[in-house]
Design an enzyme around this catalytic site. Structure first.
Site, PDB file in Angstrom:
ATOM      1  N   GLY A  31       0.805  -1.221   0.000  1.00 37.05           N
ATOM      2  CA  GLY A  31       0.000   0.000   0.000  1.00 37.05           C
ATOM      3  C   GLY A  31       0.833   1.263   0.000  1.00 37.05           C
ATOM      4  O   GLY A  31       2.017   1.238  -0.335  1.00 37.05           O
ATOM      5  N   ASN A  32       0.187   2.382   0.370  1.00 35.97           N
ATOM      6  CA  ASN A  32       0.786   3.711   0.256  1.00 35.97           C
ATOM      7  C   ASN A  32       1.331   3.893  -1.169  1.00 35.97           C
ATOM      8  O   ASN A  32       2.497   4.195  -1.394  1.00 35.97           O
ATOM      9  CB  ASN A  32       1.885   3.915   1.310  1.00 35.97           C
ATOM     10  CG  ASN A  32       2.296   5.376   1.420  1.00 35.97           C
ATOM     11  OD1 ASN A  32       3.458   5.724   1.321  1.00 35.97           O
ATOM     12  ND2 ASN A  32       1.332   6.259   1.577  1.00 35.97           N
ATOM     13  N   LEU A  33       0.428   3.686  -2.104  1.00 38.71           N
ATOM     14  CA  LEU A  33       0.830   3.576  -3.509  1.00 38.71           C
ATOM     15  C   LEU A  33       1.314   4.908  -4.067  1.00 38.71           C
ATOM     16  O   LEU A  33       0.725   5.951  -3.820  1.00 38.71           O
ATOM     17  CB  LEU A  33      -0.356   3.064  -4.337  1.00 38.71           C
ATOM     18  CG  LEU A  33      -0.953   1.742  -3.861  1.00 38.71           C
ATOM     19  CD1 LEU A  33      -2.083   1.308  -4.788  1.00 38.71           C
ATOM     20  CD2 LEU A  33       0.105   0.649  -3.761  1.00 38.71           C
ATOM     21  N   HIS A  37       4.359   2.288  -8.116  1.00 34.10           N
ATOM     22  CA  HIS A  37       3.405   1.166  -8.032  1.00 34.10           C
ATOM     23  C   HIS A  37       2.456   1.188  -9.225  1.00 34.10           C
ATOM     24  O   HIS A  37       2.117   0.142  -9.793  1.00 34.10           O
ATOM     25  CB  HIS A  37       2.552   1.265  -6.760  1.00 34.10           C
ATOM     26  CG  HIS A  37       3.286   1.027  -5.488  1.00 34.10           C
ATOM     27  ND1 HIS A  37       3.491   2.014  -4.548  1.00 34.10           N
ATOM     28  CD2 HIS A  37       3.850  -0.092  -4.986  1.00 34.10           C
ATOM     29  CE1 HIS A  37       4.144   1.503  -3.518  1.00 34.10           C
ATOM     30  NE2 HIS A  37       4.382   0.241  -3.762  1.00 34.10           N
ATOM     31  N   GLN A  61       7.493  -9.803   7.749  1.00 35.94           N
ATOM     32  CA  GLN A  61       8.754  -9.374   7.139  1.00 35.94           C
ATOM     33  C   GLN A  61       9.375  -8.170   7.848  1.00 35.94           C
ATOM     34  O   GLN A  61      10.357  -7.616   7.367  1.00 35.94           O
ATOM     35  CB  GLN A  61       8.563  -9.094   5.648  1.00 35.94           C
ATOM     36  CG  GLN A  61       7.718  -7.875   5.310  1.00 35.94           C
ATOM     37  CD  GLN A  61       7.422  -7.786   3.821  1.00 35.94           C
ATOM     38  OE1 GLN A  61       6.622  -8.542   3.283  1.00 35.94           O
ATOM     39  NE2 GLN A  61       8.074  -6.856   3.139  1.00 35.94           N
ATOM     40  N   GLY A 149       8.902  -4.442  -8.383  1.00 37.65           N
ATOM     41  CA  GLY A 149       9.804  -3.333  -8.710  1.00 37.65           C
ATOM     42  C   GLY A 149      11.251  -3.750  -8.549  1.00 37.65           C
ATOM     43  O   GLY A 149      11.616  -4.460  -7.613  1.00 37.65           O
ATOM     44  N   LYS A 151      13.593  -1.794  -7.832  1.00 40.41           N
ATOM     45  CA  LYS A 151      14.257  -1.053  -6.743  1.00 40.41           C
ATOM     46  C   LYS A 151      14.638  -2.037  -5.633  1.00 40.41           C
ATOM     47  O   LYS A 151      15.682  -1.935  -5.033  1.00 40.41           O
ATOM     48  CB  LYS A 151      13.357   0.039  -6.178  1.00 40.41           C
ATOM     49  CG  LYS A 151      14.047   0.801  -5.051  1.00 40.41           C
ATOM     50  CD  LYS A 151      13.255   1.955  -4.548  1.00 40.41           C
ATOM     51  CE  LYS A 151      12.112   1.538  -3.669  1.00 40.41           C
ATOM     52  NZ  LYS A 151      12.522   0.999  -2.346  1.00 40.41           N
ATOM     53  N   MET A 186      11.605   6.311  -5.980  1.00 38.64           N
ATOM     54  CA  MET A 186      10.327   6.425  -5.271  1.00 38.64           C
ATOM     55  C   MET A 186      10.163   5.261  -4.304  1.00 38.64           C
ATOM     56  O   MET A 186      10.490   4.119  -4.622  1.00 38.64           O
ATOM     57  CB  MET A 186       9.177   6.451  -6.257  1.00 38.64           C
ATOM     58  CG  MET A 186       9.112   7.764  -6.979  1.00 38.64           C
ATOM     59  SD  MET A 186       7.589   7.883  -7.912  1.00 38.64           S
ATOM     60  CE  MET A 186       7.928   9.396  -8.793  1.00 38.64           C
TER      61      MET A 186
HETATM   62  O1  PAF Z   1       7.861  -5.080  -1.893  1.00 38.92           O
HETATM   63  C1  PAF Z   1       6.883  -5.119  -1.122  1.00 38.92           C
HETATM   64  O2  PAF Z   1       6.093  -4.187  -1.038  1.00 38.92           O
HETATM   65  C2  PAF Z   1       6.684  -6.336  -0.228  1.00 38.92           C
HETATM   66  O3  PAF Z   1       7.898  -6.856   0.179  1.00 38.92           O
HETATM   67  C3  PAF Z   1       5.806  -7.417  -0.872  1.00 38.92           C
HETATM   68  C4  PAF Z   1       6.471  -7.999  -2.118  1.00 38.92           C
HETATM   69  C5  PAF Z   1       4.455  -6.846  -1.218  1.00 38.92           C
HETATM   70  C6  PAF Z   1       5.593  -8.576   0.112  1.00 38.92           C
HETATM   71  O4  PAF Z   1       4.989  -8.146   1.286  1.00 38.92           O
END
Ligand code: PAF
Length: 294
Positions: A31-33, A37, A61, A149, A151, A186
């Site tokens: 999120g927080n696109l 994204h 994570q 991405g 990045k 970004m």
């Molecule tokens: O890159 C991310 O935003 C996250 O690591 C992902 C791939 C959505 C997994 O939670």
């Protein structure tokens, strides 16, 4: 755009799409696109008939001392941005949906290589959390193609490896790095950069570009190149996590005769940890000792 919170309901909707012969593209996010994204969504749209985006700030994570609780959650704005670009499905589960037995008892997916270095060295367990949630999301969405991405170069390499090792039938596509005009990559974490730090944070991107230029010009003392970059980033006021010239395939420190090179860097601002990278290929004529003509 249809929004689903539950595994069974998104599975049902996507089963119908698949029966109709539609190719399903998937963009997993937290999120927080931002624009980068949205580019990933566009990339998926170019190659697929329907596109699913997931938003899940995956606690598995994040380390205990990390920013899971302050990670920006902007669901309404995110949903609006996705509607604007005609995304078809948004999967927005809560923690209980993804980890019904609790995180401690969750079966894990572990990629044994590439996960303990670079970001993995300072974020123990991070990539195990990523590969576990991504494999769950792949099983839920069952996409034909998924876009990540570049990045997060290390994440992308690890996911590619997971897909290969576990024979997961998903094509993995890399989305380019999207940058601010001054070169800053970004990121959802850029919102944590202070106004005072903002004019200086592109030092990471500048030093990556400089290191690439030095290597392309024939320099092969990678240790010296890394040390010079680290000193410049620290002089700009930021703590360096790593700045490493690597073999693009293995993410091991690059050997002098490696041709596919990725330089990866990570640094801390007062409120964020920023990462960036550059990749390039050295030609045969660039072997060590070979004079470089202008
Ligand atoms: O890159 C991310 O935003 C996250 O690591 C992902 C791939 C959505 C997994 O939670």
């Amino acid at each position: 755009m249809q929004i689903f919170h539950h595994i069974e309901s998104i599975r049902g909707a996507l089963a119908i799409e698949r029966q109709r012969g539609k190719r399903v593209g998937f963009v997993p996010t937290m999120g927080n696109l931002h624009d980068a994204h949205i580019e990933l969504v566009r990339t998926a749209q170019q190659q697929c008939d329907v596109v699913v985006v997931s938003i899940f700030v995956n606690p598995l994570q994040f380390g205990l001392n990390e920013d899971w609780d302050k990670y920006p959650r902007t669901f309404e704005a995110d949903a609006n941005r996705l509607r604007e670009v005609n995304c078809d499905y948004l999967f927005y589960p809560d923690e209980g949906e993804i980890y019904p037995n609790g995180m401690a008892e969750q079966t894990r997916v572990v990629v044994p290589t590439m996960t303990d270095v670079l970001c993995g060295a300072s974020r123990p367990g991070h990539f195990e959390g990523v590969t576990t949630v991504v494999s769950k999301l792949f099983n839920i969405v069952q996409p034909d193609l998924a876009v990540f991405g570049i990045k997060d170069f290390q994440q992308l390499a690890i996911i590619r490896r997971m897909v290969e090792d576990l024979c997961i039938p998903v094509e993995i596509i890399a989305g380019e790095i999207f940058r601010e005009p001054d070169g800053l990559a970004m990121s959802s974490r850029n919102g944590f950069i202070t106004a005072e730090e903002r004019p200086k944070v592109n030092i990471l991107n500048q030093r990556l570009n400089q290191a690439q230029a030095d290597i392309e010009a024939g320099k092969r003392d990678y240790f010296a190149i890394e040390a010079e970059a680290r000193a410049a980033i620290e002089a700009a006021g930021f703590r360096v996590d790593y700045f490493s010239v690597c073999n693009s395939k293995t993410l091991e420190p690059a050997a002098n005769d490696d041709q596919a090179i990725t330089i990866l860097g990570a640094m801390y601002t007062s409120g964020a940890r920023l990462i960036d990278n550059v990749s390039f290929t050295l030609g045969e004529e660039m072997a060590p000792g070979t004079p470089v003509s202008a």
